[in-house]
Motif scaffolding. Structure first.
Motif, short mmCIF file in Angstrom:
data_model
loop_
_atom_site.label_atom_id
_atom_site.label_comp_id
_atom_site.label_asym_id
_atom_site.label_seq_id
_atom_site.Cartn_x
_atom_site.Cartn_y
_atom_site.Cartn_z
N PRO A 231 71.57 41.00 16.89
CA PRO A 231 71.44 42.48 18.13
C PRO A 231 71.60 44.04 18.03
O PRO A 231 70.78 44.46 18.66
N LEU A 232 71.90 44.22 16.89
CA LEU A 232 71.05 45.56 16.34
C LEU A 232 69.52 45.58 15.90
O LEU A 232 69.03 47.09 16.00
N ALA A 233 69.37 44.58 15.06
CA ALA A 233 67.84 44.74 14.94
C ALA A 233 67.29 44.49 15.86
O ALA A 233 65.95 45.07 16.68
N GLU A 234 67.59 43.75 17.81
CA GLU A 234 66.69 44.57 18.92
C GLU A 234 67.53 46.23 19.40
O GLU A 234 66.47 46.28 19.90
N ASP A 235 68.26 46.30 18.78
CA ASP A 235 68.43 47.73 19.31
C ASP A 235 67.44 48.21 18.73
O ASP A 235 66.80 49.33 19.35
N ALA A 236 67.42 47.69 17.75
CA ALA A 236 66.14 48.58 16.77
C ALA A 236 64.59 48.80 16.95
O ALA A 236 63.63 49.76 16.21
N GLY A 237 64.43 47.41 17.60
CA GLY A 237 63.08 47.45 17.62
C GLY A 237 62.16 46.60 16.36
O GLY A 237 61.32 47.23 15.97
N VAL A 238 63.58 45.63 15.36
CA VAL A 238 62.85 45.60 14.29
C VAL A 238 62.70 44.11 13.98
O VAL A 238 63.39 43.21 14.49
N VAL A 239 61.89 43.13 13.60
CA VAL A 239 61.83 41.70 13.33
C VAL A 239 62.29 41.47 11.80
O VAL A 239 62.67 41.85 10.73
N LEU A 240 63.33 40.75 13.03
CA LEU A 240 64.10 39.86 11.84
C LEU A 240 64.28 38.48 12.12
O LEU A 240 64.12 37.70 12.27
N GLU A 241 64.57 37.83 10.29
CA GLU A 241 63.88 36.26 10.51
C GLU A 241 64.92 35.79 9.25
O GLU A 241 65.25 36.77 8.16
N LEU A 242 65.58 34.62 9.03
CA LEU A 242 66.07 33.88 8.93
C LEU A 242 64.96 32.88 7.78
O LEU A 242 64.72 32.23 8.09
N LEU A 243 65.78 32.66 6.31
CA LEU A 243 65.22 31.54 5.37
C LEU A 243 66.90 31.25 4.42
O LEU A 243 66.94 32.32 3.88
N THR A 244 66.74 29.76 5.05
CA THR A 244 67.23 28.95 3.82
C THR A 244 66.24 28.25 3.38
O THR A 244 65.59 27.67 3.83
N GLY A 245 67.74 27.08 2.72
CA GLY A 245 66.63 25.88 2.56
C GLY A 245 66.44 24.95 2.87
O GLY A 245 66.03 23.80 3.04
N ARG A 246 67.39 25.45 4.96
CA ARG A 246 67.02 24.01 5.39
C ARG A 246 65.33 24.13 5.88
O ARG A 246 64.61 22.89 7.08
N ASP A 247 64.51 25.28 5.87
CA ASP A 247 63.26 25.37 6.44
C ASP A 247 62.09 24.67 5.21
O ASP A 247 62.35 25.02 4.36
N LYS A 248 61.75 24.42 6.02
CA LYS A 248 60.20 23.23 5.38
C LYS A 248 59.22 22.85 6.36
O LYS A 248 59.32 23.48 7.30
N GLY A 249 58.22 22.55 5.16
CA GLY A 249 57.08 21.50 5.84
C GLY A 249 56.34 23.77 6.37
O GLY A 249 56.67 24.68 5.80
N ALA A 250 55.98 23.79 7.63
CA ALA A 250 54.89 24.85 8.73
C ALA A 250 56.44 25.37 8.64
O ALA A 250 55.13 26.69 8.47
N GLU A 251 56.82 25.31 9.39
CA GLU A 251 57.92 26.53 9.68
C GLU A 251 58.23 27.15 8.92
O GLU A 251 57.82 28.41 8.68
N ARG A 252 58.39 26.78 7.13
CA ARG A 252 58.80 27.43 6.06
C ARG A 252 57.51 27.83 5.48
O ARG A 252 57.36 29.19 5.38
N ARG A 253 56.57 27.49 5.78
CA ARG A 253 54.84 28.47 5.89
C ARG A 253 54.31 29.30 6.60
O ARG A 253 54.37 30.33 6.15
N ALA A 254 55.19 29.17 8.07
CA ALA A 254 54.38 30.63 8.94
C ALA A 254 55.83 31.39 7.90
O ALA A 254 54.88 32.52 8.40
N LYS A 255 56.95 30.92 7.73
CA LYS A 255 57.86 32.79 8.17
C LYS A 255 57.34 33.27 6.54
O LYS A 255 56.67 34.35 6.67
#
Length: 695
Positions: free
Chosen positions: A337-361
């Motif tokens: 919510p703070l990132a939305e107020d600020a207008g910045v892009v926030l993303e999560l990276l954990t060991g669960r990210d695999k394959g295409a999704e991970r590559r895109a991030k």
């Protein structure tokens, strides 16, 4: 650089000392004594009064006494292994010297009938007759000076006697050189401290019981030397870290202002102060290395986010690391919510990210499209590349070694580092453990946090407690139930938790109770937590795996079973899991009576205050710093003379003294700087010596 010659005598072989042969040297090694220097830092812990008296008459026996006697008749043992007795007379009465396995030839030489001797040892009454069994000292009158009137008593190990320790330490004292003074002259004068050699001599030659107190000027001086060497090491580490050229990140307030405008209330004074300190560090050309310490619910998230925004406003990226997946997701929820107020892009990276999704991030990260990344250890992997990493924030320092801190820094060659911890650390420990870092403290609660009501309930009233849970659940509230910590084995912990889980399920209903414990596969644990977070289960039975950071505003009751088995800091952390929403919250400390005095005091402190720093200080006084954080993995050094629990003030003085000395003389080349180098060698701070720029 090699050890200065003036210290050679203190770092020689132990066998150079009087009375120490190869075997004794080997035995002393078991106590960590390998040089005369180590022997000198092994202080006597008590003493024996051996002042010469006229007679044993009238002394309150048993007692160690020293008297001059005339030796009378010898009575050898009648049977093997019996007692060999020698009749002696002092100025007023007669008594017996007793030797088991005594040999006539030896004893008649040492104690010839008719001679005068000085004997010193423990005198006890046996069948109405005073006996001194195996005297510690037997000397001709001329050698009476060999017995100190007050004899220091040293810690021992197998194969090393008091006599040996006494003799060897006297011999080591003769090797102490006159060293140039490394302490600030004003400090020495104000405290009236003796110089190093005089202090060392004083602590090994106590004249009375009072001289063994930790507060004597000699002992305080030596404690200060230890703390000063430690703080010099940390200050050198800090200075060499500061030589790392950092990135200058100046905020523009563009994003920060939008967050401030959206906040429902103004940040606290402590938050504003911390944000200003961090902004100031980030704007410098040296690398930030700061610790943000805040109690449960003190609003660290906002401070951290403002710091991340400074990195973004300066055209770079920020990363926030959490020790577990659950915590990383939670940071994401708190920051989104703070990132939305600020207008910045926030993303999560954990060991669960695999394959295409991970590559895109990863490619978005490398392009700089992701401005703030939240993640777990996954962000350390080699394929994670930032376009311009300016700030790395590490959550919960003690789960994260210094090595990881550095590895993260390497991602952005000179990224600023901010470490956050929710464990209030008493000042003395913070200085010992994080002395190389600058510290910001959040010691105010943001408005709107409701106080948590804490009550102590005996386990005999378990049914009432369960009834109370049922009522709260009927109102739609949720509850944590923390099971006792059984030291012996995790298996026992587990049975305790499973038993409680079954019993609560039987009373409260099948689907309403969840269970998490340390032995579960991570995916199951996450699933159980997620069900609780979503409100599907009303009670979560847990071993202490929930203590760090979980945020469930609807949970308003925390039951801690056998609360007396937990440490204060841990109880405080657990309690902080409730009281995060609108509703009033309660923490029930279930204890088994009778409580010990210490147990009672711990629980009462908790009931009376929610101030984590006060709680941590009390914990330190009650338990000592060794237990507080488990000394082995804590990074807190072991001091031989200084006592962190009692000498927190001394540590603070040592820190400012060390930093001031290095500011004025970064290469330690002045006369006092040279003396400080000798101190580092003396205290075996070899790493620090390597940090002093070579040349």
């Amino acid at each position: 650089m090699s050890r200065p010659e003036i210290l050679f005598p203190l770092f020689a072989d132990l066998e150079a000392l009087e009375g120490v042969g190869p075997k004794t040297a080997q035995n002393m090694g078991q106590m960590g004594i390998t040089t005369p220097r180590d022997l000198l830092f092994t202080l006597p812990h008590t003493g024996v009064d051996r002042a010469l008296r006229d007679t044993v008459e009238g002394a309150a026996l048993p007692k160690t006494l020293t008297v001059k006697v005339t030796v009378g008749a010898h009575h050898p043992a009648r049977n093997r292994g019996g007692a060999y007795r020698i009749h002696v007379e002092d100025a007023q009465t007669s008594f017996q010297l007793v030797f088991f396995h005594g040999r006539s030839d030896y004893l008649s030489k040492v104690l010839p009938t008719g001679s005068t001797r000085v004997v010193s040892g423990k005198v006890e009454l046996f069948d109405g007759i005073a006996n001194m069994v195996h005297p510690d000292h037997i000397l001709p009158e001329a050698e009476i000076g060999d017995i100190p009137s007050y004899e220091p008593v040293y810690p021992l190990t197998a194969g090393v006697t008091q006599k040996t320790m006494f003799k060897a330490s006297r011999s080591a004292l003769t090797r102490v050189p006159q060293l140039a003074e490394w302490i600030d002259p004003g400090q020495v004068e104000q405290e009236r401290w003796p110089d190093f050699a005089a202090a060392m001599t004083a602590v090994h030659t106590p004249l009375a019981q009072g001289d063994l107190s930790p507060d004597t000027v000699a002992k305080t001086r030596l404690a200060y030397d230890e703390l000063m060497a430690h703080q010099l090491t940390l200050a050198l580490a800090r200075a060499s870290e500061r030589k790392t050229v950092g990135l200058v990140s100046k905020g523009t307030e563009r994003h920060q202002a939008r967050v401030r405008a959206a906040l429902p209330y103004a940040p606290t004074g402590a938050q504003e102060r911390a944000i200003a300190e961090i902004a100031d560090d980030m704007a410098r050309s040296t690398r930030m290395n700061r610790l943000l310490q805040g109690d449960v619910g003190a609003g660290k998230t906002l401070v951290a986010f403002m710091a991340l925004l400074i990195a973004v406003e300066a055209g770079g990226q920020g990363v926030m690391m959490a020790p577990t997946e659950i915590l990383a997701r939670q940071h994401l929820e708190g920051l989104q919510p703070l990132a939305e107020d600020a207008g910045v892009v926030l993303e999560l990276l954990t060991g669960r990210d695999k394959g295409a999704e991970r590559r895109a991030k990863l490619s978005a990260l490398a392009r700089g499209d992701i401005q703030i990344l939240v993640g777990t250890h996954a962000v350390f992997q080699d394929d994670v590349v930032f376009r311009d990493l300016r700030l790395a924030i590490v959550d919960e320092q003690h789960r994260f070694g210094v090595r990881q801190r550095l590895a993260l820094g390497k991602k952005g060659a000179s990224a600023d580092v901010l470490v956050m911890t929710a464990t209030p650390i008493p000042r003395s420990l913070a200085l010992a453990q994080y002395g190389d870092m600058d510290v910001s403290v959040l010691d105010e609660k943001p408005p709107g946090r409701k106080p948590i009501k804490t009550a102590m309930v005996s386990t005999g009233r378990m049914d009432e407690v369960v009834g109370r849970l049922q009522a709260a659940m009927d109102e739609g509230r949720q509850c944590y139930w923390v099971c006792p910590l059984v030291e012996e084995s995790e298996a026992v912990d587990l049975t305790a938790a499973e038993e409680r889980f079954k019993r609560l399920r039987a009373i409260l209903g099948e689907g309403r109770v969840g269970l998490v414990h340390g032995q579960m596969p991570p995916a199951e644990k996450d699933a159980a937590m997620a069900r609780f977070q979503a409100g599907e289960t009303g009670v979560l039975v847990a071993t202490t795996v929930i203590e760090v950071g979980v945020n469930i505003p609807n949970a308003t009751i925390m039951v801690i079973e056998r609360a007396e088995t937990f440490g204060l800091a841990q109880l405080h952390q657990l309690r902080g899991r409730v009281g995060r929403g609108e509703a009033a919250s309660t923490c029930l400390l279930l204890y088994q009576s009778p409580l010990s005095d210490a147990g009672q005091k711990r629980l009462e402190v908790l009931r009376e205050t929610e101030d984590g720093f006060r709680i941590a200080e009390t914990d330190l006084q009650m338990r000592g710093h060794g237990d507080l954080i488990g000394t082995a993995q804590s990074g807190v050094p072991r001091f031989q003379i200084a006592d962190l629990d009692r000498q927190a003030g001394l540590m603070a003085v040592a820190q400012s003294d060390a930093r001031k000395l290095l500011n004025e003389d970064p290469e330690l080349l002045s006369p006092r700087g040279q003396a400080a180098r000798v101190l580092l060698w003396l205290m075996r701070q070899d790493e620090a010596i390597r940090l002093i720029s070579v040349g």
